[in-house]
Design a protein around this motif. Structure first.
Motif, PDB file in Angstrom:
ATOM      1  N   GLY A  32      -7.415  -1.611  -7.907  1.00  0.00           N
ATOM      2  CA  GLY A  32      -6.872  -2.464  -6.855  1.00  0.00           C
ATOM      3  C   GLY A  32      -7.946  -3.021  -5.946  1.00  0.00           C
ATOM      4  O   GLY A  32      -7.922  -4.213  -5.585  1.00  0.00           O
ATOM      5  N   LEU A  33      -8.917  -2.199  -5.557  1.00  0.00           N
ATOM      6  CA  LEU A  33      -9.985  -2.665  -4.677  1.00  0.00           C
ATOM      7  C   LEU A  33     -10.908  -3.647  -5.383  1.00  0.00           C
ATOM      8  O   LEU A  33     -11.427  -4.576  -4.765  1.00  0.00           O
ATOM      9  N   ALA A  59     -10.067  -5.847  -7.405  1.00  0.00           N
ATOM     10  CA  ALA A  59      -9.389  -7.139  -7.560  1.00  0.00           C
ATOM     11  C   ALA A  59      -9.247  -7.850  -6.219  1.00  0.00           C
ATOM     12  O   ALA A  59      -8.292  -8.610  -6.013  1.00  0.00           O
ATOM     13  N   TYR A  60     -10.172  -7.639  -5.314  1.00  0.00           N
ATOM     14  CA  TYR A  60     -10.115  -8.292  -3.997  1.00  0.00           C
ATOM     15  C   TYR A  60     -10.026  -9.812  -4.153  1.00  0.00           C
ATOM     16  O   TYR A  60     -10.678 -10.406  -5.020  1.00  0.00           O
ATOM     17  N   THR A  65      -4.408   0.346  -2.066  1.00  0.00           N
ATOM     18  CA  THR A  65      -4.565  -0.240  -3.394  1.00  0.00           C
ATOM     19  C   THR A  65      -4.261  -1.730  -3.409  1.00  0.00           C
ATOM     20  O   THR A  65      -4.929  -2.499  -4.114  1.00  0.00           O
ATOM     21  N   LEU A  66      -3.271  -2.154  -2.623  1.00  0.00           N
ATOM     22  CA  LEU A  66      -2.782  -3.533  -2.724  1.00  0.00           C
ATOM     23  C   LEU A  66      -3.297  -4.472  -1.644  1.00  0.00           C
ATOM     24  O   LEU A  66      -3.261  -5.688  -1.835  1.00  0.00           O
ATOM     25  N   GLY A  99      -6.258  -7.245  -2.607  1.00  0.00           N
ATOM     26  CA  GLY A  99      -6.047  -8.438  -3.422  1.00  0.00           C
ATOM     27  C   GLY A  99      -4.629  -8.900  -3.552  1.00  0.00           C
ATOM     28  O   GLY A  99      -4.354  -9.861  -4.278  1.00  0.00           O
ATOM     29  N   SER A 126      -4.338  -7.597  -7.037  1.00  0.00           N
ATOM     30  CA  SER A 126      -4.533  -6.141  -7.110  1.00  0.00           C
ATOM     31  C   SER A 126      -3.332  -5.472  -7.749  1.00  0.00           C
ATOM     32  O   SER A 126      -3.473  -4.556  -8.568  1.00  0.00           O
ATOM     33  N   SER A 177      -3.509  -3.073 -11.065  1.00  0.00           N
ATOM     34  CA  SER A 177      -3.289  -1.650 -10.777  1.00  0.00           C
ATOM     35  C   SER A 177      -1.932  -1.189 -11.286  1.00  0.00           C
ATOM     36  O   SER A 177      -1.796  -0.080 -11.825  1.00  0.00           O
TER      37      SER A 177
END
Length: 610
Positions: A61-62, A64-65, A204-205, A208, A212, A216
């Motif tokens: 998740g991180l 996919a910023y 996590t979200l 992004g 994200s 994820s």
């Protein structure tokens, strides 16, 4: 006729990336199995199987910023059909469906099929009536689509307020089920487990958004499927010598049916509107597994199917997912994958229930004195299972916790502890995926349709993304508080949510595409009427005023909302010519994404004014 063009290129290395994730996930499980064999402490095994997968999800998740709105709200419209379908299948009923439905199958047998059939029918209806056209329009949220479709800011705000209620109910249910599974790792207070899950979702979200979430949640869905399929496949080999329990559970069911008849399990003939779905806590085995319409009446069976059909087809946390696919063709294809994977998951949990019930049947049909094995005592010590009476036990004397059947099967099969923790981790992954999907969708609604809902002109990118991230955190935190303050049965919360969604949104969404005469007045009236009538029916059902279960509330709310939509639309002036042309454009799969085109025009007008 050409389909809409692809708006972005799919990353060709996605298969490699998720192959690496699956390899790492399987390697972690095998490592824990080896450590268990070497005598490593149980607390270390629990820590590895609980925090290891969560670290994987957080890293994905991180990584996919995103700093662009199209990435944050629609994952750049580059999510392939398979991954979209995978997440749709997992987040339709989520961890609540995996856990509570497994227990429902175990306790009432085939009567629980009404929920499975309703979910499958919902995906089919979404694929035929809604998803391709929603993808052509390209809106990020359902209220944004309705507001722009009818050129009504009031409808946009009303839709956002109404849809927030069922979404909070679904999030609260998922957080409660996820916390219940987390307690299998550590005996922590449920409140602490809920807040831990909320923290993981936000971390996590928030980086992004939909981007994200797309990747994820794909990893979480893969982990949940592995955790569901591996233990039951091993049990299938033990019992039937075949690793396909979905196909090999039939002979087991036939033998179990003869044993149930010999044990004297009753054949129940309920009223037509009976809906006696098992609740939380210990409950007896009510009826024979394969006898239909014992706990759920025939009319209630049909009503629940229609409720699930309408609620899932129009779910505001599912439908916007298709906006992230590269085109209309991929949107249709993703619903095909969702239907297939959802069906596999439902067949698997039914097999889990059959094999777990078979283990108990073997105990009571054994010749001579009944001796309970170690796994039985272990489940009884955890409060998952109890025996009523002091004489020779029968199937009807067992009381089993509905929400622990799925996690009890590896214990009953005397598998290593690592596989028990694998199953519990799969439930946590499913809860994170579903709660994350709803939290992100609700956060986008709060930001796009509530905060900025009075203006069609898109806000500046920086403040817009900041508000969206804050709204995501707010939605997750509020859902966590509801999960703690209102300890209602998670399955009942989900059934209420789909009833509210179907009654308030389904008629309006379908008619907005297939009936040009519909206007904003009819849409507002239909949503408000369907929602209000369903809420009153739920309250009346819970208070015992109607004599029917509150899960059947959509039987009144759905037709009331549809009638109000059509009646008010016919009684008020028709839509403008531009809206009629918009409907025509929505129905044509080829051409530019309508929402993106409109936002570009709005930005151009804003630039001209300044």
């Amino acid at each position: 006729m050409p389909f809409s063009h692809r708006t972005g290129y799919v990353n060709p290395r996605l298969g490699t990336y998720f192959g690496i994730f699956m390899s790492a996930f399987v390697a972690l499980t095998l490592l824990v199995l080896i450590l268990e064999g070497l005598g490593v402490s149980d607390s270390t095994l629990r820590l590895a199987m609980f925090l290891g997968p969560i670290a994987f999800y957080a890293i994905i998740g991180l990584a996919a910023y995103s700093s662009e709105p199209i990435d944050y709200f629609a994952a750049g419209r580059r999510v392939p059909a398979f991954y979209t379908g995978l997440v749709l299948a997992q987040t339709a009923l989520g961890a609540t469906g995996l856990v509570a439905l497994t227990g429902a199958f175990f306790l009432i047998g085939f009567d629980a099929l009404c929920i499975v059939i309703g979910g499958l029918a919902g995906f089919v209806v979404m694929a035929v009536l809604l998803a391709p056209f929603f993808r052509k329009f390209g809106a990020f949220t359902v209220p944004s689509y309705l507001g722009k479709r009818f050129e009504s800011r009031a409808l946009r705000l009303v839709a956002g307020g109404i849809l927030a209620v069922p979404m909070l109910l679904v999030m609260a249910a998922e957080l409660r089920i996820g916390a219940h599974a987390a307690v299998w790792f550590y005996p922590m207070p449920s409140g602490l487990a809920v807040m831990l899950l909320v923290t993981v979702i936000v971390l996590t979200l928030a980086a992004g958004g939909m981007r994200s979430f797309a990747w994820s949640s794909s990893a979480q869905s893969i982990a949940a499927l592995i955790a569901l399929l591996v233990p039951i496949a091993i049990v299938g080999v033990i019992v039937t010598n075949l690793p396909l329990p979905q196909l090999s559970s039939g002979p087991v069911l036939r033998m179990m049916g003869r044993a149930e008849a010999a044990q004297g399990l009753p054949i129940i003939l309920p009223p037509a509107l009976a809906f006696d779905m098992p609740g939380e806590g210990l409950a007896p085995i009510a009826k024979r597994y394969s006898d239909a319409f014992g706990s759920v009446g025939p009319l209630a069976f049909v009503i629940i199917i229609l409720t699930l059909l309408s609620g899932i087809a129009s779910a505001p946390w599912l439908l916007p997912r298709v906006a992230g696919t590269p085109g209309v063709y991929e949107a249709r294809k993703s619903l095909g994958w969702a239907t297939f994977l959802f069906g596999i998951a439902m067949l698997t949990i039914a097999s889990v229930a059959i094999f777990m019930r078979d283990y108990l049947t073997d105990l009571v049909t054994a010749v001579g004195q009944v001796r309970f094995p170690e796994w039985f005592d272990a489940l009884r010590e955890r409060g998952i299972l109890s025996v009523a009476g002091d004489g020779r036990p029968t199937l009807s004397s067992f009381n089993v916790s509905r929400d622990d059947v799925l996690l009890s099967l590896p214990i009953a099969a005397e598998m290593p502890a690592a596989l028990v923790y694998l199953a519990a981790g799969g439930v946590v992954a499913a809860a994170l995926a579903t709660a994350g999907a709803v939290a992100l969708a609700l956060g986008n609604i709060l930001a796009e349709d509530i905060v900025y809902g009075l203006s069609w002109s898109p806000a500046r990118t920086g403040p817009r993304l900041i508000v969206s991230r804050l709204a995501l955190g707010t939605a997750a935190a509020v859902a966590g508080l509801i999960a703690l303050a209102a300890p209602t049965d998670p399955l009942k919360l989900v059934l209420w949510a789909v009833a509210l969604t179907g009654a308030s949104t389904f008629p309006v969404l379908v008619l907005s595409i297939w009936w040009k005469r519909l206007n904003a007045f009819g849409a507002v009236a239909g949503m408000a009427t369907g929602f209000g009538v369903t809420v009153l029916a739920i309250i009346a059902g819970e208070a015992g005023l109607t004599g029917t279960d509150s899960a059947l509330a959509a039987a009144i709310g759905l037709p009331a909302g549809a009638v109000a939509t059509i009646a008010v639309a016919l009684a008020t002036p028709g839509p403008q010519k531009t809206l009629l042309e918009l409907v025509r454009d929505i129905r044509v799969p080829g051409g530019e994404i309508l929402y993106d085109r409109e936002m570009r025009h709005q930005r151009r007008k804003k630039a001209q004014r300044t």
